[in-house]
Write a protein that holds these residues in place. Structure first.
Motif, PDB file in Angstrom:
ATOM      1  N   PHE A  37       2.730 -10.986  -1.605  1.00 14.52           N
ATOM      2  CA  PHE A  37       2.834  -9.539  -1.620  1.00 14.52           C
ATOM      3  C   PHE A  37       1.614  -8.995  -2.352  1.00 14.52           C
ATOM      4  CE2 PHE A  37       7.278  -8.640  -0.353  1.00 14.52           C
ATOM      5  CZ  PHE A  37       7.761  -9.939  -0.297  1.00 14.52           C
ATOM      6  N   GLN A  39       0.142  -5.269  -4.496  1.00 15.27           N
ATOM      7  CA  GLN A  39       0.528  -3.977  -5.050  1.00 15.27           C
ATOM      8  C   GLN A  39      -0.671  -3.289  -5.666  1.00 15.27           C
ATOM      9  OE1 GLN A  39       3.737  -4.051  -7.932  1.00 15.27           O
ATOM     10  NE2 GLN A  39       4.358  -1.990  -7.315  1.00 15.27           N
ATOM     11  N   LYS A  43       1.688   2.535  -6.272  1.00 12.71           N
ATOM     12  CA  LYS A  43       2.239   2.380  -4.932  1.00 12.71           C
ATOM     13  C   LYS A  43       3.271   1.270  -4.907  1.00 12.71           C
ATOM     14  CE  LYS A  43      -1.749   4.113  -2.358  1.00 12.71           C
ATOM     15  NZ  LYS A  43      -2.665   3.862  -1.213  1.00 12.71           N
ATOM     16  N   GLU A  44       4.067   1.269  -3.862  1.00  9.08           N
ATOM     17  CA  GLU A  44       5.084   0.228  -3.726  1.00  9.08           C
ATOM     18  C   GLU A  44       4.447  -1.107  -3.378  1.00  9.08           C
ATOM     19  OE1 GLU A  44       8.923   2.882  -2.262  1.00  9.08           O
ATOM     20  OE2 GLU A  44       8.206   1.195  -1.084  1.00  9.08           O
ATOM     21  N   ARG A  45       5.130  -2.145  -3.790  1.00 12.67           N
ATOM     22  CA  ARG A  45       4.705  -3.488  -3.429  1.00 12.67           C
ATOM     23  C   ARG A  45       4.784  -3.665  -1.915  1.00 12.67           C
ATOM     24  NH1 ARG A  45       8.321  -7.296  -6.562  1.00 12.67           N
ATOM     25  NH2 ARG A  45       9.828  -6.342  -5.141  1.00 12.67           N
ATOM     26  N   GLU A  46       3.778  -4.320  -1.364  1.00 18.03           N
ATOM     27  CA  GLU A  46       3.646  -4.457   0.082  1.00 18.03           C
ATOM     28  C   GLU A  46       3.689  -5.928   0.483  1.00 18.03           C
ATOM     29  OE1 GLU A  46       0.286  -3.343   3.516  1.00 18.03           O
ATOM     30  OE2 GLU A  46      -0.232  -3.394   1.393  1.00 18.03           O
ATOM     31  N   ARG A 107      11.096  -8.359   2.640  1.00 18.53           N
ATOM     32  CA  ARG A 107      11.717  -7.633   1.545  1.00 18.53           C
ATOM     33  C   ARG A 107      11.532  -8.401   0.250  1.00 18.53           C
ATOM     34  NH1 ARG A 107      16.879  -7.780   1.560  1.00 18.53           N
ATOM     35  NH2 ARG A 107      17.170  -5.930   0.270  1.00 18.53           N
ATOM     36  N   GLY A 108      11.077  -7.708  -0.782  1.00 23.35           N
ATOM     37  CA  GLY A 108      10.923  -8.347  -2.073  1.00 23.35           C
ATOM     38  C   GLY A 108      12.224  -8.871  -2.626  1.00 23.35           C
TER      39      GLY A 108
END
Length: 124
Positions: A37, A39, A43-46, A107-108
């Motif tokens: 992932f 980040q 911002k949101e983790r991607e 999904r994390g």
């Protein structure tokens, strides 16, 4: 318990390449799904990519052409090869391990353990 340690980040010019590594220790490496992932602050983790013990891979469509995940079960290591780096790839990159099965490895919440992250900075 699983420990994950990322390495390989750094400062690189746009168009360059990097290979990130994540060394795992603890429980049997081969049974996890391992993911990457990234980040950016604020911002949101991607989700980037993930790979199962058998080599099945899961990709984020926006980066799949430039990012390649692989794993070496003998070395307990997962890699992320990033080619043609762009300034928008600048982020902290995290490795994660999912011990159970999931319907969505993007999904994390599917992951149980996380590394501390490695910074990738791409200059234009």
């Amino acid at each position: 318990q699983v420990q994950l340690v990322e390495s390989g980040g750094g400062l690189v010019q746009a168009g360059g390449s990097l290979r990130l590594s994540c060394a795992a220790s603890g429980r049997t490496f081969g049974t996890y799904v391992l993911g990457w992932f990234r980040q950016v602050p604020g911002k949101e983790r991607e989700f980037v990519e993930a790979i199962s013990w058998s080599g099945t891979t899961y990709y984020s469509e926006p980066v799949k052409e430039r990012f390649t995940i692989s794993r070496n079960n003998a070395k307990n290591t997962v890699y992320l090869q990033i080619n043609n780096l762009k300034p928008e790839d600048t982020a902290v990159y995290y490795c994660a391990a999912a011990l159970g099965t999931s319907s969505d490895y993007a999904r994390g919440a599917s992951y149980d353990y996380w590394g501390q992250g490695t910074q990738v900075t791409v200059s234009s």
